[in-house]
Design a protein around this motif. Structure first.
Motif: not given
Lengths: 247, 247
Positions: A35-41
């Motif tokens: 349930n967690q996600a990381d987003y980048d530039a």
């Protein structure tokens, strides 16, 4: 960054970001935990592009997805531009065509307008594919003009086509210096969709100036809105929606 | 003529005509008997204009009513154009502005863009009213471009503004020969609203040609749609609405 930061930095609300993710307009984030996600530039950049296409460029979610998929394909600039144009469709939805077809006062005008459009392309010596959406869009535009009695044909359009050719040269000059292919595709898209209203605005301002030049004695006062406005910021939206109007 | 003939000759359905009558877009017919009204050539002409503004020009009913009321006022060409521009508002609804304002990565960019727009008008030496909707629309366009990382400013816009000035001279030449004031006002409106998508189309076709010229070895095949199309007629609408698509 987390989705909350992506939202804050882009100015796009979290439910809208989730909607874009579901619709495939934005690639999924990098999973960090359940349930967690990381987003980048790259996510931030793509999100801003999607936002601009939809809110300023007026594209639908479907058209945006199609055009974003198109520019992700490995193509040279010529084909990138072509695919972008095809995915975008006509500059304005061709809903006027059916009204024209239903008009028995002008039989055969559909064919006439397609022929006029083809004649203009020939006169300009333009390399434009037979299937290019521009041909149908140009014919539809001529049909709409004829429908209101404005008899615009190849001769009348020729000076406009010359100016469009000069504009396209400026456009392509701006793309020439960009190395990265995705950057070129993205810039081509931005240039086509977001510069169109800017160029239309420049033309209207130039019309105002040209009219002031040609009719100097009559134009002591600048033109004003026919009704009092609540404020300059809301004026444009008010004219479209009828809100914030004093009438 | 009766409403049924007005419908047949315009290609507009009777319920739509009744709606336009209720909304004040079309003047009432001449009463001939109870529940009967007669319509003339002016009604037909006005109906076609309304149809073109809404279906091809993309104007709302409210904006159409406002712009039609504006051009019926006794004004010279300069003021007619100005009132038309004010009533039309921005070429594209300025919904991108709020997204820009909510972006904390670029504080003060709203003011910057308004200043860039004003600087361009000054550099061109244009007589454009302080309240002209073009100024706000141009600033909104610059804001949308900056939001996606396209740093377009006064220097980049200058060649486009020169071409817009040349386009406006062609526009005004077309209006110069028309004597009747209502005809001039109507033509100015048609030219502004209906020629905009035509000019955008010409630019896209010219881009296709220019790209073919500059990248000749890579462009043996004309660009094609990324997906098979049901037919050229439905293709443009399909790209917008997602209907009639084989994907």
């Amino acid at each position: 960054m987390k989705m909350s930061e992506l939202s804050r930095r882009s100015g796009v609300a979290i439910p809208t970001i989730k909607y874009y993710l579901r619709e495939g307009l934005l690639p999924a984030g990098h999973a960090t935990a359940s349930n967690q996600a990381d987003y980048d530039a790259d996510h931030l950049r793509r999100l801003r592009l999607v936002r601009a296409l939809i809110s300023f460029g007026g594209l639908s979610v479907t058209a945006s997805r199609e055009v974003l998929r198109a520019i992700s394909e490995p193509l040279d600039l010529y084909h990138t531009l072509g695919v972008t144009h095809y995915a975008l469709g006509a500059p304005v939805a061709d809903t006027g065509a059916s009204a024209g077809t239903g008009n028995p006062d002008a039989p055969g005008e559909d064919d006439d307008c397609a022929a006029e459009a083809a004649a203009l392309v020939d006169r300009m010596g333009w390399s434009v594919g037979e299937e290019s959406p521009g041909r149908a869009a140009l014919a539809a535009g001529l049909r709409a003009l004829r429908g209101v009695g404005a008899d615009v044909g190849t001769d009348e359009l020729l000076p406009y086509a010359e100016l469009a050719a000069a504009t396209a040269r400026v456009d392509l000059d701006h793309l020439a210096g960009i190395e990265d292919r995705i950057d070129v595709a993205e810039r081509a898209l931005v240039m086509t969709v977001l510069l169109e209203p800017v160029l239309a605005t420049l033309r209207r301002m130039a019309q105002e100036h040209e009219a002031a030049l040609r009719y100097p004695s009559e134009s002591k006062q600048p033109p004003r809105s026919p009704a009092p406005r609540a404020g300059t910021d809301t004026a444009d939206r008010g004219a479209r929606t009828g809100s914030h109007r004093a009438t």
